[in-house]
Design a protein around this motif. Sequence first.
Motif, short mmCIF file in Angstrom:
data_model
loop_
_atom_site.label_atom_id
_atom_site.label_comp_id
_atom_site.label_asym_id
_atom_site.label_seq_id
_atom_site.Cartn_x
_atom_site.Cartn_y
_atom_site.Cartn_z
N CYS A 15 0.81 -1.21 0.00
CA CYS A 15 0.00 0.00 0.00
C CYS A 15 0.85 1.27 0.00
O CYS A 15 0.47 2.28 -0.60
CB CYS A 15 -0.95 0.00 1.20
N ASN A 16 2.00 1.23 0.66
CA ASN A 16 2.87 2.40 0.71
C ASN A 16 3.51 2.73 -0.63
O ASN A 16 3.96 3.86 -0.85
CB ASN A 16 3.96 2.20 1.76
N LEU A 17 3.54 1.76 -1.53
CA LEU A 17 4.10 2.01 -2.86
C LEU A 17 3.15 2.84 -3.73
O LEU A 17 3.60 3.51 -4.65
CB LEU A 17 4.38 0.67 -3.57
N ILE A 18 1.85 2.81 -3.42
CA ILE A 18 0.88 3.50 -4.28
C ILE A 18 1.04 5.02 -4.17
O ILE A 18 1.17 5.70 -5.20
CB ILE A 18 -0.55 3.04 -3.95
N PRO A 19 1.07 5.61 -2.96
CA PRO A 19 1.29 7.06 -2.87
C PRO A 19 2.78 7.44 -2.91
O PRO A 19 3.12 8.60 -2.69
CB PRO A 19 0.67 7.41 -1.52
N ARG A 20 3.64 6.49 -3.20
CA ARG A 20 5.09 6.71 -3.30
C ARG A 20 5.70 7.17 -1.98
O ARG A 20 6.51 8.08 -1.94
CB ARG A 20 5.42 7.71 -4.41
N PHE A 21 5.32 6.53 -0.88
CA PHE A 21 6.07 6.75 0.35
C PHE A 21 7.48 6.20 0.16
O PHE A 21 8.42 6.65 0.80
CB PHE A 21 5.37 6.09 1.53
N TYR A 22 7.60 5.19 -0.68
CA TYR A 22 8.88 4.79 -1.27
C TYR A 22 8.57 4.11 -2.59
O TYR A 22 7.41 3.80 -2.88
CB TYR A 22 9.71 3.89 -0.35
N ASP A 23 9.60 3.90 -3.40
CA ASP A 23 9.40 3.40 -4.76
C ASP A 23 9.83 1.95 -4.90
O ASP A 23 10.67 1.45 -4.14
CB ASP A 23 10.18 4.26 -5.76
N VAL A 24 9.28 1.31 -5.91
CA VAL A 24 9.68 -0.06 -6.23
C VAL A 24 11.13 -0.07 -6.70
O VAL A 24 11.65 0.92 -7.23
CB VAL A 24 8.78 -0.66 -7.34
N THR A 25 11.80 -1.20 -6.49
CA THR A 25 13.17 -1.36 -6.97
C THR A 25 13.19 -2.07 -8.32
O THR A 25 14.18 -2.03 -9.04
CB THR A 25 14.02 -2.14 -5.96
N LYS A 26 12.09 -2.75 -8.63
CA LYS A 26 11.90 -3.28 -9.98
C LYS A 26 10.40 -3.44 -10.21
O LYS A 26 9.62 -3.47 -9.27
CB LYS A 26 12.64 -4.60 -10.18
N GLY A 27 10.04 -3.53 -11.48
CA GLY A 27 8.62 -3.54 -11.81
C GLY A 27 8.04 -2.14 -11.73
O GLY A 27 8.78 -1.15 -11.74
N ALA A 28 6.72 -2.04 -11.64
CA ALA A 28 6.07 -0.73 -11.63
C ALA A 28 4.73 -0.83 -10.92
O ALA A 28 4.11 -1.90 -10.87
CB ALA A 28 5.86 -0.23 -13.05
N VAL A 29 4.30 0.28 -10.35
CA VAL A 29 2.96 0.42 -9.77
C VAL A 29 2.20 1.39 -10.67
O VAL A 29 2.66 2.51 -10.91
CB VAL A 29 3.03 0.98 -8.33
#
Length: 213
Positions: A15-29
């Motif tokens: 869930c924290n990846l959706i508002p970009r509290f931090y970003d994925v290291t691979k792939g994409a949201v």
Amino acid sequence: LALVGPSGGGKSTFCNLIPRFYDVTKGAVLVDDVDVRDYKLEVLRDKIAVSLQKSEIFTASIADNIAWGLPDATPDNIAAAADTAQAAQFINNRKDGMQTIVSQGGHSLSGGQRQRVAIARAVIKPAEILIFDDATSALDLKTEAELYSKLGKNKKDTTKIIIAQRIASVKNADRIVVMDNGRVVETGKHESLLAAKGRYYELYMTQFAGKAI
């Protein structure tokens, strides 16, 4: 969408990846088929409202705490959000109602009352995505069911992502995702996941010992 699974399984990280509290290291949201990293941060976060298990409650009136989610909120907006969040009854029972001043950290409210004020703060925002990260853990099942019923009516076009520990909290979701060790291990509806007798079934049996819910 409901997310269940053991603590540390990756539900909050997801869930924290959706508002970009931090970003994925691979792939994409993706939100609306657009990589979240391609949005201006303010535009992305305007689309999202979040309510946490332990949201911050400020030393201010209950109305001000709710209106934090919509700075130009009217009294009608605040009252409607409180009604959806199942907070209206306990607020109206207070001598000063919406103008009741909450003590520092919200300690003059019970845990369930604090959660309902925080939920009202989230639902007052006209967001496209509503994230509840264990936000109803202090509510009894009847109050929680009434909350989700109201959300279904008042936020029909909002994508709702619910993290919960209780199977009873997620069994009516359109889709349930079981996460463990940062991975999706099962996905489906309540009935199909029970029939599969996998990880979700194990969680169910742990909580209900076979009793129907």
